[in-house]
Design a protein around this motif. Structure first.
Motif, mmCIF file in Angstrom:
data_model
loop_
_atom_site.group_PDB
_atom_site.id
_atom_site.type_symbol
_atom_site.label_atom_id
_atom_site.label_comp_id
_atom_site.label_asym_id
_atom_site.label_seq_id
_atom_site.Cartn_x
_atom_site.Cartn_y
_atom_site.Cartn_z
ATOM 1 N N TRP A 125 10.194 34.300 -12.232
ATOM 2 C CA TRP A 125 9.565 34.784 -13.463
ATOM 3 C C TRP A 125 8.094 34.374 -13.507
ATOM 4 C CZ3 TRP A 125 12.508 34.774 -18.734
ATOM 5 C CH2 TRP A 125 13.634 35.592 -18.646
ATOM 6 N N SER A 126 7.813 33.145 -13.096
ATOM 7 C CA SER A 126 6.427 32.671 -13.123
ATOM 8 C C SER A 126 5.555 33.446 -12.143
ATOM 9 C CB SER A 126 6.383 31.174 -12.803
ATOM 10 O OG SER A 126 6.982 30.421 -13.843
ATOM 11 N N GLY A 129 4.828 36.907 -13.620
ATOM 12 C CA GLY A 129 3.839 36.810 -14.678
ATOM 13 C C GLY A 129 2.457 36.462 -14.174
ATOM 14 N N MET A 163 4.658 29.886 -16.995
ATOM 15 C CA MET A 163 3.825 30.786 -16.207
ATOM 16 C C MET A 163 2.398 30.260 -16.110
ATOM 17 S SD MET A 163 3.701 34.788 -17.176
ATOM 18 C CE MET A 163 5.474 34.718 -17.461
#
Length: 451
Positions: A125-126, A129, A163
């Motif tokens: 996810w990071s 993003g 993030m």
């Protein structure tokens, strides 16, 4: 928490993947897709059952174009999965011991959806993003004022913070629910260069700066703004308003709870959000009525469908988001090779007025053309069930201070004529004074109010 060791690929792009040739991108994507589907078959009771029921064989999928043989995954199916096997549903594909984080959707269409994450999912996810926010102008070493809500487990909270830290950015996690006064005083004290939040809230925040601080938002040191969470951040009128108030660049991003928080981002060209991550997501564009896959060429429009790659805890295959987009380009002067989109609304928010499809955000864009006679704020008062009506839409619009008498009559008539001309839809405009309509705090603005 330790500082990030991931470094951007260059001064212009976060990941090399963003500037790869189409052939190389496809090679990476197809390899990851085959691996992901093998993982799903081996670990997801939900998808084994779903594929069996539809008589679809995921092992026949060798490229992204083959995905059309598999069924779509609907949001309601995930809700039913969560109810059948709490807490994370039949579609959980890891052991409980591997789950390190659980995120929740806003629950605006029912109970919140809960999404489990493994440690590798959090990193994924990071990375998603980082590519989008780097395009938005965010850079390692900058400081960020956090204008999304930090409470209730929403993805605009902790995942954005993670993030930022992954990118080497210093996040100041105040959160929108702290209110305009708190956020503005922190901005004045700390002077972070970056700001993130929903476009309507950040515009409202800037408008309150002279009242609360006695100075304009443009004097508070913001350099780059990232807006998302609701459609409209990329509309020229909205962008110009935000940039004019803050004296900073404003670029749009897009994401969602189920897939990874943020995964589309607009670059300095400001002509749509890039698909940055073919190695981490397969993106399909479909006709929302027929489900037919469309080629994402400039001018094409439809609904976005995703297959997550390299996901472990809550993998999704052909997930229908209901995000309705227009493709704005297939290449870009910035060098990124992923196609670009502008989100115009959600297919399930679309209204049908005497047989004509219209998105609330399209009416909002037209109302904003009447600045400074209007404030740009509007709501559709829906006095009908469902999404279809034979009557003119009741649209409430704020007029600016000083617009009185015959000027109000002229403004109402001008807005009605503009909407009719642009959208072939008849509206009945009701004007109200500035600041009559409720301003947002940490929640998304709903342009349609049900009576």
């Amino acid at each position: 928490m330790t500082r990030q060791t991931v470094q951007p690929h260059s001064a212009t792009v976060w990941s090399e993947v963003e500037i790869m040739s189409d052939a190389r991108r496809a090679e990476l994507q197809n390899r990851a897709l085959v691996d992901q589907l093998a993982y799903v078959i081996a670990n997801s009771d939900f998808y084994r059952r779903k594929f069996a029921d539809s008589r679809a064989d995921p092992r026949a999928v060798r490229t992204a174009s083959d995905l059309a043989i598999l069924p779509f995954t609907e949001k309601q199916e995930l809700r039913e999965s969560l109810a059948e096997r709490p807490p994370l549903g039949v579609h959980q594909a890891t052991t409980d011991e591997e789950i390190v984080q659980i995120q929740a959707s806003s629950g605006t269409t029912g109970s919140p959806s809960y999404v489990g994450l493994t440690e590798s999912d959090v990193s994924l996810w990071s990375e998603l993003g980082a590519r989008a926010l780097y395009a938005n102008g965010f850079r390692p070493g900058n400081r960020l004022l956090h204008g999304f809500g930090m409470s209730k487990g929403f993805v605009g909270g902790i995942p954005i913070l993670q993030m930022a830290q992954y990118m080497g950015i210093v996040d100041i996690p105040i959160g929108a629910e702290a209110g305009a006064e708190r956020l503005l005083r922190v901005q004045a004290d700390q002077r972070p260069e970056l700001l993130i939040g929903t476009p309507n809230f950040l515009a409202y925040l800037a408008e309150q700066a002279p009242v609360i601080l006695g100075q304009d938002a443009s004097d508070l040191g913001v350099r780059a703004i990232s807006v998302g969470g609701e459609p409209g951040g990329g509309l020229p009128t909205t962008r110009e308003k935000i940039e004019g108030l803050w004296g900073a660049s404003s670029r749009e991003m897009l994401g969602g709870t189920d897939l990874g928080c943020v995964y589309w981002g607009e670059c300095e060209v400001q002509d749509g959000m890039h698909h940055h991550s073919p190695d981490l997501l397969v993106v399909e564009l479909i006709d929302p009525d027929t489900g037919e896959v469309k080629v994402p060429v400039e001018g094409a429009e439809g609904e976005l469908v995703y297959t997550a790659l390299r996901r472990r805890a809550s993998p999704l295959v052909r997930f229908r988001t209901r995000d309705h987009v227009v493709v704005t380009g297939e290449d870009c002067p910035c060098g990124r090779t992923g196609f670009k989109v502008r989100c115009v609304g959600r297919t399930d928010d679309m209204l049908i007025v005497r047989g004509i499809n219209v998105f609330p955000s399209a009416i909002k864009q037209l109302v904003c053309e009447f600045l400074p006679r209007s404030t740009g704020e509007m709501r559709i008062r829906a006095d009908f069930d469902g999404h279809s009506t034979q009557k003119p839409l009741h649209v409430v619009v704020e007029h600016a201070d000083g617009v009185d008498g015959t000027a109000q009559q002229r403004l109402s008539a001008d807005i009605e004529a503009r909407v009719r001309s642009a959208l072939n839809v008849k509206v009945a405009v009701e004007l109200v004074p500035a600041l009559t309509l409720k301003r947002p705090d940490h929640v998304k603005v709903n342009l349609v109010e049900r009576l």
